[in-house]
Design an enzyme around this catalytic site. Structure first.
Site, short mmCIF file in Angstrom:
data_model
loop_
_atom_site.label_atom_id
_atom_site.label_comp_id
_atom_site.label_asym_id
_atom_site.label_seq_id
_atom_site.Cartn_x
_atom_site.Cartn_y
_atom_site.Cartn_z
N LEU A 18 15.71 -35.29 -18.62
CA LEU A 18 14.81 -34.95 -19.72
C LEU A 18 14.83 -36.01 -20.82
O LEU A 18 13.77 -36.41 -21.33
CB LEU A 18 15.23 -33.58 -20.29
CG LEU A 18 14.39 -33.06 -21.44
CD1 LEU A 18 12.96 -32.78 -21.00
CD2 LEU A 18 15.00 -31.79 -22.03
N TYR A 147 27.73 -22.11 -20.97
CA TYR A 147 26.51 -22.90 -21.19
C TYR A 147 25.52 -22.09 -22.02
O TYR A 147 24.97 -22.58 -23.02
CB TYR A 147 25.89 -23.29 -19.84
CG TYR A 147 24.61 -24.06 -19.95
CD1 TYR A 147 24.63 -25.43 -20.21
CD2 TYR A 147 23.36 -23.44 -19.81
CE1 TYR A 147 23.45 -26.16 -20.32
CE2 TYR A 147 22.18 -24.16 -19.91
CZ TYR A 147 22.23 -25.52 -20.16
OH TYR A 147 21.06 -26.24 -20.28
N LYS A 151 23.97 -22.93 -25.74
CA LYS A 151 22.54 -23.16 -26.02
C LYS A 151 22.03 -22.19 -27.09
O LYS A 151 21.17 -22.55 -27.90
CB LYS A 151 21.73 -23.04 -24.72
CG LYS A 151 22.02 -24.20 -23.76
CD LYS A 151 21.68 -25.53 -24.41
CE LYS A 151 21.99 -26.74 -23.56
NZ LYS A 151 21.60 -28.00 -24.19
N ILE A 181 14.32 -27.26 -15.15
CA ILE A 181 13.68 -28.56 -14.93
C ILE A 181 14.40 -29.21 -13.75
O ILE A 181 15.64 -29.18 -13.69
CB ILE A 181 13.87 -29.50 -16.15
CG1 ILE A 181 13.67 -28.78 -17.47
CG2 ILE A 181 12.95 -30.70 -16.04
CD1 ILE A 181 14.22 -29.54 -18.68
N THR A 183 16.16 -31.80 -12.50
CA THR A 183 16.91 -33.01 -12.90
C THR A 183 18.24 -32.95 -12.14
O THR A 183 18.53 -31.98 -11.44
CB THR A 183 17.22 -32.99 -14.41
OG1 THR A 183 18.03 -31.84 -14.67
CG2 THR A 183 15.97 -32.95 -15.26
P1 NAD Z 1 21.02 -34.48 -16.85
O1 NAD Z 1 22.41 -34.14 -16.41
O2 NAD Z 1 20.09 -35.07 -15.88
O3 NAD Z 1 21.07 -35.43 -18.14
C1 NAD Z 1 21.99 -35.20 -19.18
C2 NAD Z 1 22.45 -36.55 -19.69
O4 NAD Z 1 23.37 -36.31 -20.75
C3 NAD Z 1 23.17 -37.38 -18.63
O5 NAD Z 1 22.59 -38.66 -18.52
C4 NAD Z 1 24.60 -37.43 -19.14
O6 NAD Z 1 25.27 -38.65 -18.81
C5 NAD Z 1 24.41 -37.27 -20.64
N1 NAD Z 1 25.63 -36.79 -21.27
C6 NAD Z 1 26.40 -35.72 -20.92
N2 NAD Z 1 27.47 -35.65 -21.71
C7 NAD Z 1 27.40 -36.68 -22.59
C8 NAD Z 1 28.22 -37.13 -23.64
N3 NAD Z 1 29.38 -36.52 -23.95
N4 NAD Z 1 27.84 -38.23 -24.33
C9 NAD Z 1 26.68 -38.88 -24.02
N5 NAD Z 1 25.86 -38.50 -23.03
C10 NAD Z 1 26.22 -37.41 -22.32
O7 NAD Z 1 20.45 -33.13 -17.44
P2 NAD Z 1 18.98 -32.75 -17.99
O8 NAD Z 1 18.52 -31.63 -17.17
O9 NAD Z 1 18.15 -33.95 -18.20
O10 NAD Z 1 19.44 -32.13 -19.40
C11 NAD Z 1 19.04 -32.65 -20.65
C12 NAD Z 1 19.18 -31.55 -21.67
O11 NAD Z 1 18.27 -30.49 -21.35
C13 NAD Z 1 20.58 -30.91 -21.69
O12 NAD Z 1 20.95 -30.61 -23.01
C14 NAD Z 1 20.37 -29.64 -20.91
O13 NAD Z 1 21.32 -28.65 -21.24
C15 NAD Z 1 18.97 -29.27 -21.33
N6 NAD Z 1 18.28 -28.35 -20.43
C16 NAD Z 1 18.15 -28.65 -19.11
C17 NAD Z 1 17.49 -27.75 -18.28
C18 NAD Z 1 17.31 -28.00 -16.81
O14 NAD Z 1 16.87 -27.08 -16.12
N7 NAD Z 1 17.58 -29.20 -16.30
C19 NAD Z 1 16.96 -26.58 -18.82
C20 NAD Z 1 17.11 -26.32 -20.17
C21 NAD Z 1 17.77 -27.21 -20.97
#
Ligand code: NAD
Length: 243
Positions: A18, A147, A151, A181, A183
């Site tokens: 994202l 988690y 959130k 999403i 990912t």
């Molecule tokens: P992802 O795992 O693909 O990307 C998350 C990124 O955050 C990774 O590149 C990771 O290296 C980085 N990260 C994690 N811990 C870190 C730290 N301590 N310091 C710096 N970087 C760090 O996940 P995503 O799905 O792209 O998630 C992005 C955001 O969206 C997150 O906050 C996630 O909780 C939120 N989200 C995701 C979904 C989903 O379904 N994928 C749904 C709702 C919310």
């Protein structure tokens, strides 16, 4: 109205998923992005001009100095986050605390460091915290109590920061609550139970999971003048899952 020309924006979690998709959308709208992530380098093979990558843990004491070194900042997306499926009966304090540290403390430290720079330069910027629909519901068939708690916490954090930083500094803070999403984070949760892909799709009104690019418009909207009177709000983008 939606232009981000001349704006400098910090995005955490911007190596992939994202955060990366939203960074690219902000650049397309004219912004310069400082992409912060734990990974040694971005998964992006040929970054466009305007994508400046910094490998850093958002919990590191060097986060503040790095953000302070970037000059005037007009916007921020705090997208870095982690997830882990663990039954509540077997959670260790260490695992629970790690989730809270990255997803809540890390988001706060990011917003605080960016706000300090916005105040210093008087940029009256806009911040976006990535929460989740999981901050408002208990996902059926997914065991992620820490988690979901994290959130819910950052959604509330965004409202309080908006209330604290809006009146005096003109800084806006909103959250986005995405549904599932596709990912790396979600692929990891699907890996052991592939049948979940269809089950989760069936739980929303559009009967599919979303792609990271489907949150790009929201990022540009919330960081641009198009949303100039919007603050303390949560934008739910979940295909109607939580409705
Ligand atoms: P992802 O795992 O693909 O990307 C998350 C990124 O955050 C990774 O590149 C990771 O290296 C980085 N990260 C994690 N811990 C870190 C730290 N301590 N310091 C710096 N970087 C760090 O996940 P995503 O799905 O792209 O998630 C992005 C955001 O969206 C997150 O906050 C996630 O909780 C939120 N989200 C995701 C979904 C989903 O379904 N994928 C749904 C709702 C919310």
């Amino acid at each position: 109205l939606f232009s981000l020309k001349g704006k400098t924006i910090v995005v955490t979690g911007a190596a992939r998923g994202l955060g990366l998709a939203q960074s690219l959308a902000l650049i397309e709208a004219g912004a310069t992005v400082h992409a912060l992530d734990l990974l040694p380098s971005s998964t992006l093979l040929s970054p466009p001009p305007g994508y400046n990558y910094h490998s850093i843990n958002i919990l590191s004491p060097s986060l503040g100095p790095l953000i302070n070194s970037l000059g005037p900042i007009h916007g921020c997306i705090a997208a870095a986050g982690i997830n882990q499926e663990t039954p509540a009966l077997s959670y260790t304090e260490e695992d629970f605390s790690r989730m809270m540290a990255v997803n809540v403390t890390g988001v706060f430290m990011t917003c605080q460091a960016v706000a300090r720079v916005m105040v210093k330069y008087g940029t009256r910027g806009s911040m976006v915290v990535i929460a989740s629909m999981s901050g408002s519901i208990a996902n059926r068939g997914l065991i992620c109590s820490a988690y979901n708690a994290s959130k819910g916490a950052v959604k509330q954090l965004a409202k309080n920061l908006a209330s604290e930083w809006g009146p005096e500094h003109g800084i806006r803070v909103n959250s986005i609550s995405p549904g599932y999403i596709v990912t790396d984070m979600v692929e990891q949760l699907l890996a052991t139970k592939p049948e979940r892909r269809q089950e989760w799709a069936d739980q929303n009104m559009l009967k599919r999971l979303s792609k990271p690019e489907e949150f790009s418009g929201a990022a540009v909207f919330l960081l641009s003048e198009a949303s100039s009177f919007m603050t303390g709000a949560d934008l739910v983008i979940d295909g109607g899952h939580s409705a």
